[in-house]
Scaffold this active site. Structure first.
Site, mmCIF file in Angstrom:
data_model
loop_
_atom_site.group_PDB
_atom_site.id
_atom_site.type_symbol
_atom_site.label_atom_id
_atom_site.label_comp_id
_atom_site.label_asym_id
_atom_site.label_seq_id
_atom_site.Cartn_x
_atom_site.Cartn_y
_atom_site.Cartn_z
ATOM 1 N N ASN A 41 0.800 -1.223 0.000
ATOM 2 C CA ASN A 41 0.000 0.000 0.000
ATOM 3 C C ASN A 41 0.833 1.273 0.000
ATOM 4 O O ASN A 41 0.283 2.366 -0.120
ATOM 5 C CB ASN A 41 -0.951 0.004 1.201
ATOM 6 C CG ASN A 41 -2.038 -1.042 1.067
ATOM 7 O OD1 ASN A 41 -2.323 -1.525 -0.028
ATOM 8 N ND2 ASN A 41 -2.642 -1.417 2.180
ATOM 9 N N ARG A 114 -6.649 -0.823 -9.283
ATOM 10 C CA ARG A 114 -7.287 0.493 -9.239
ATOM 11 C C ARG A 114 -6.262 1.620 -9.240
ATOM 12 O O ARG A 114 -6.613 2.791 -9.083
ATOM 13 C CB ARG A 114 -8.174 0.596 -7.995
ATOM 14 C CG ARG A 114 -9.387 -0.313 -8.068
ATOM 15 C CD ARG A 114 -10.231 -0.251 -6.809
ATOM 16 N NE ARG A 114 -11.408 -1.086 -6.962
ATOM 17 C CZ ARG A 114 -12.593 -0.637 -7.355
ATOM 18 N NH1 ARG A 114 -12.738 0.633 -7.634
ATOM 19 N NH2 ARG A 114 -13.621 -1.453 -7.483
ATOM 20 N N CYS A 138 -10.124 -5.926 -5.752
ATOM 21 C CA CYS A 138 -10.766 -6.988 -4.984
ATOM 22 C C CYS A 138 -12.222 -6.634 -4.703
ATOM 23 O O CYS A 138 -12.547 -5.486 -4.391
ATOM 24 C CB CYS A 138 -10.026 -7.208 -3.658
ATOM 25 S SG CYS A 138 -8.453 -8.056 -3.849
ATOM 26 N N ASP A 328 -7.593 -5.003 7.020
ATOM 27 C CA ASP A 328 -6.776 -6.066 6.405
ATOM 28 C C ASP A 328 -6.297 -7.095 7.424
ATOM 29 O O ASP A 328 -5.840 -8.170 7.040
ATOM 30 C CB ASP A 328 -5.566 -5.456 5.689
ATOM 31 C CG ASP A 328 -5.964 -4.572 4.534
ATOM 32 O OD1 ASP A 328 -6.329 -5.117 3.485
ATOM 33 O OD2 ASP A 328 -5.940 -3.337 4.681
#
Length: 457
Positions: A41, A114, A138, A328
């Site tokens: 990320n 994305r 996802c 997560d």
């Protein structure tokens, strides 16, 4: 072949995964040491940030994951020269030749990622225009790009929706603005940062996300010459500058991957040393891990996670934005909670459809019930929208082997943990999706003594 399977196969192929199905003989503890590299990320966003510089950038501790390969391809079709030393985990990015790319080329490289939406601000600064195709990702809940488009529009971008995607132009350049986020979205905060640093004048962002990966992106942008301040009330202020230079940076470790291996150690009754993990960014996870009955030791070069023996304890967990318990982290932890003696509750407040992975656990023998009510005290956006976003896990239950299919990245790793925990043999398909965020996970499973074979090897 369905879309998920196609995406899984493509993702795995990008990092050399020879097959998309694993047969696992479970019931044995994971033991040993593995290493985590930079956070997915952060790394992918840091790669985009290199577009803003007028000189090359160097990014270190880059994981070998398919999302990195996707962004590398997207940068290259935009004229960025990228050298990727996979074994050393080093990326060299030279944006000197940035150019517009055809929509079809962008679409071909983007796949289910994305990330293209975050290219827009930097490309508008560099080229005065940007194109993005339809976006994937996802399937864990609503991730609309409309707010990204509103943000870009507030900076002065002119947006045109086409049958194949979206075209943006900035005929008068981009200008700083005031933005208030209704929810501290990580993606929207990244969008503002990557756009505001070279916009004319000042930008004020209130309600910003302040995740460690966001702060590390700010560190990178400051190295490049940006002027950014972060207040304690989630307000970020950016003073636009005319030019930015390249950066040299070692990426923040992947705390999501570290927490996933920690949960795997707990669920299997194992002992796993996660090299590269650091305490500060995992503070909230470590508290919950200890409450469940797990043990850990903090070392300078990583964290040891292990099951100390005895019964695991039930907990109540509510996901939240940083510094809360990350969304997560909950999926891998849920597998461990099937071993806890009592009733645990997990209230998901970030993504409304993140419990899709639970069906496979129930198939394997878990006692998990999903509810649309908010089973927790945290304010939640989903309480009146009939989403199954609270889970009640009753244990302990013994999982048994089954044929299961990976639905998304974190859910997929949770399925691996479940198969490793279960008695008997499990066949897990679509595992290529896991390679989107877990570098060398097959090698790491071998290092920890997992008993499995990959179909096709």
């Amino acid at each position: 072949m369905n879309t998920v399977a196609n995406d899984a196969r493509a993702a795995g192929a990008r990092v050399g995964l020879s097959g998309d199905t694993i047969t696992i003989n479970g019931g044995s503890p994971l033991t040993g040491r593995i290493e985590v590299k930079g956070a997915k990320n952060l790394v992918t966003k840091a790669m985009v940030a290199a577009l803003l510089g007028e000189s090359p950038s160097e990014l270190r501790d880059v994981p070998d994951i398919s999302d990195v390969r996707v962004v590398k391809g997207l940068l290259e079709v935009h004229g960025v020269k990228v050298e990727h030393n996979v074994s050393e985990g080093i990326l060299l990015l030279d944006p000197a030749g940035v150019e517009s790319a055809h929509m079809t080329d962008i679409d071909a490289h983007a796949g289910s990622s994305r990330i293209p939406i975050l290219f827009c601000g930097p490309l508008l600064h560099r080229l005065g225009e940007a194109f993005i195709p339809d976006l994937g990702g996802c399937r864990i809940g609503d991730r609309p790009i409309d707010y990204h488009l509103e943000v870009l529009g507030s900076f002065g971008a002119v947006i045109e929706k086409l049958p194949t995607g979206i075209r943006m132009t900035a005929p008068d350049g981009l200008t700083g603005t005031k933005i208030s986020l209704p929810y501290p979205s990580v993606g929207a905060t990244e969008q503002v940062l990557l756009t505001a640093v070279r916009a004319k004048g000042k930008t004020e962002l209130s309600g910003a996300a302040i995740e460690p990966e966001i702060m590390d992106l700010i560190n990178i942008l400051q190295k490049m010459g940006a002027i950014i301040s972060v207040d304690t009330d989630r307000v970020i202020r950016i003073e636009g500058v005319d030019k930015l230079q390249g950066y040299t940076h070692r990426a923040l470790f992947d705390r999501n991957e570290a927490a996933s291996w920690a949960s795997a150690a707990l669920a299997t009754g194992g002992d796993v040393f996660v090299g590269g993990a650091q305490q500060a960014e995992m503070l909230t996870f470590l508290n919950i891990f200890r409450k469940v009955g797990g043990a850990f030791e903090i070392h300078d070069d990583g964290i040891r996670f292990y099951h100390p023996g005895g019964e695991l304890k039930p907990v109540v967990v509510e996901t939240d934005v940083h510094p809360g318990f990350m969304t997560d982290w909950q999926q891998p932890l849920v597998v461990a909670l099937t071993k806890a003696n009592g009733v645990s509750i997990v209230h998901e407040t970030v993504y409304e459809q993140r419990f899709g992975f639970v069906d496979a656990l129930v198939k394997m023998g878990a006692n998990i019930q999903l509810h649309s009510e908010c089973l927790g005290g945290h304010p939640c956006r989903f309480g009146q929208r009939n989403f199954l976003h609270s889970a009640v896990i009753s244990g302990p239950t013994e999982l048994h082997g089954a044929d299961i299919e990976v639905p998304d990245l974190r859910g997929g790793f949770s399925h691996l943990i479940a198969a490793l925990t279960a008695q008997g043999t499990s066949r897990v398909s679509n595992v290529g999706i896991i390679s989107r965020g877990y570098g060398d996970f097959i090698t790491k499973l071998r290092q920890l003594g997992a008993d499995f074979v990959i179909e096709g090897e």
